[in-house]
Design a protein around this motif. Structure first.
Motif, PDB file in Angstrom:
ATOM      1  N   ASP A 118       0.842  -1.194   0.000  1.00  0.00           N
ATOM      2  CA  ASP A 118       0.000   0.000   0.000  1.00  0.00           C
ATOM      3  C   ASP A 118       0.880   1.247   0.000  1.00  0.00           C
ATOM      4  O   ASP A 118       1.823   1.355   0.790  1.00  0.00           O
ATOM      5  N   ASN A 119       0.608   2.182  -0.907  1.00  0.00           N
ATOM      6  CA  ASN A 119       1.320   3.459  -1.037  1.00  0.00           C
ATOM      7  C   ASN A 119       2.778   3.314  -1.470  1.00  0.00           C
ATOM      8  O   ASN A 119       3.549   4.262  -1.364  1.00  0.00           O
ATOM      9  N   GLN A 120       3.186   2.178  -2.004  1.00  0.00           N
ATOM     10  CA  GLN A 120       4.544   1.998  -2.514  1.00  0.00           C
ATOM     11  C   GLN A 120       4.555   2.429  -3.982  1.00  0.00           C
ATOM     12  O   GLN A 120       3.843   1.849  -4.814  1.00  0.00           O
ATOM     13  N   THR A 121       5.355   3.476  -4.289  1.00  0.00           N
ATOM     14  CA  THR A 121       5.410   4.010  -5.656  1.00  0.00           C
ATOM     15  C   THR A 121       6.823   4.422  -6.027  1.00  0.00           C
ATOM     16  O   THR A 121       7.691   4.557  -5.167  1.00  0.00           O
ATOM     17  N   LYS A 122       7.011   4.692  -7.296  1.00  0.00           N
ATOM     18  CA  LYS A 122       8.279   5.236  -7.784  1.00  0.00           C
ATOM     19  C   LYS A 122       8.379   6.744  -7.530  1.00  0.00           C
ATOM     20  O   LYS A 122       9.421   7.334  -7.741  1.00  0.00           O
ATOM     21  N   TYR A 123       7.299   7.367  -7.085  1.00  0.00           N
ATOM     22  CA  TYR A 123       7.250   8.820  -6.919  1.00  0.00           C
ATOM     23  C   TYR A 123       7.813   9.306  -5.594  1.00  0.00           C
ATOM     24  O   TYR A 123       8.003  10.499  -5.410  1.00  0.00           O
ATOM     25  N   GLN A 124       8.037   8.387  -4.644  1.00  0.00           N
ATOM     26  CA  GLN A 124       8.474   8.788  -3.308  1.00  0.00           C
ATOM     27  C   GLN A 124       9.270   7.669  -2.656  1.00  0.00           C
ATOM     28  O   GLN A 124       9.204   6.529  -3.085  1.00  0.00           O
TER      29      GLN A 124
END
Length: 169
Positions: A23-29
């Motif tokens: 959950d909430n794991q992205t390349k953006y942060q």
């Protein structure tokens, strides 16, 4: 190509991106936290656009206000590239809690946006839905047409980045 178009094209190219596997794991942060603002910041950085930090959305809105680059929703004439701030009153937050990028002013009190961490349908969370999606959002109470019912207004206001022309060479 001008900077605003580069910003919009970049955001558009991310539509369909889904977080995960966590959950909430992205390349953006780097941190696993709500990421709508991180998505907007990432697009801006990739396009070379300087904007206030929008990770904590209330601070991003305040920074645009401090720069005199803010317009409340009902008085706005949104332009492509504007940063749009939302308060989804149906959630537990009583503040700006989501942010996106204006792609088009539809001329009927709505804008087409690209948003990170939203849901592709109305049933999912609009402020923490896990996808990059294109949406139509109302910013005026009287929106849409006689044939289509009005959409609820969750837009609080718009921040306007200062874009520059990109020159080759």
């Amino acid at each position: 190509m001008n900077q605003v178009q580069k910003f919009l094209d970049l955001a558009q190219s991310e539509v369909g991106y889904v977080e995960g596997p966590l959950d909430n794991q992205t390349k953006y942060q780097r941190a696993n936290q709500a990421w709508c603002g991180a998505f907007v910041n990432w697009c801006a950085k990739q396009a070379g656009v300087k904007i206030p930090n929008c990770v904590y959305t209330p601070s991003g809105a305040t920074a645009f206000m401090d720069k005199k680059a803010w317009t409340l929703a009902e008085q706005a004439d949104p332009k492509p590239g504007d940063i749009v701030f939302f308060d989804f009153v149906v959630d537990a937050l009583d503040r700006i809690g989501h942010v996106g990028i204006v792609i088009t002013n539809n001329g009927d009190g709505t804008v087409t946006t690209i948003e990170g961490n939203t849901s592709s349908d109305k049933k999912g969370s609009q402020a923490n839905g896990g996808e990059v999606c294109q949406k139509i959002r109302a910013y005026k109470k009287k929106n849409r047409s006689k044939l289509k019912p009005s959409l609820p207004v969750f837009v609080v206001g718009f921040g306007r980045p200062q874009f520059k022309e990109i020159t080759n060479g």
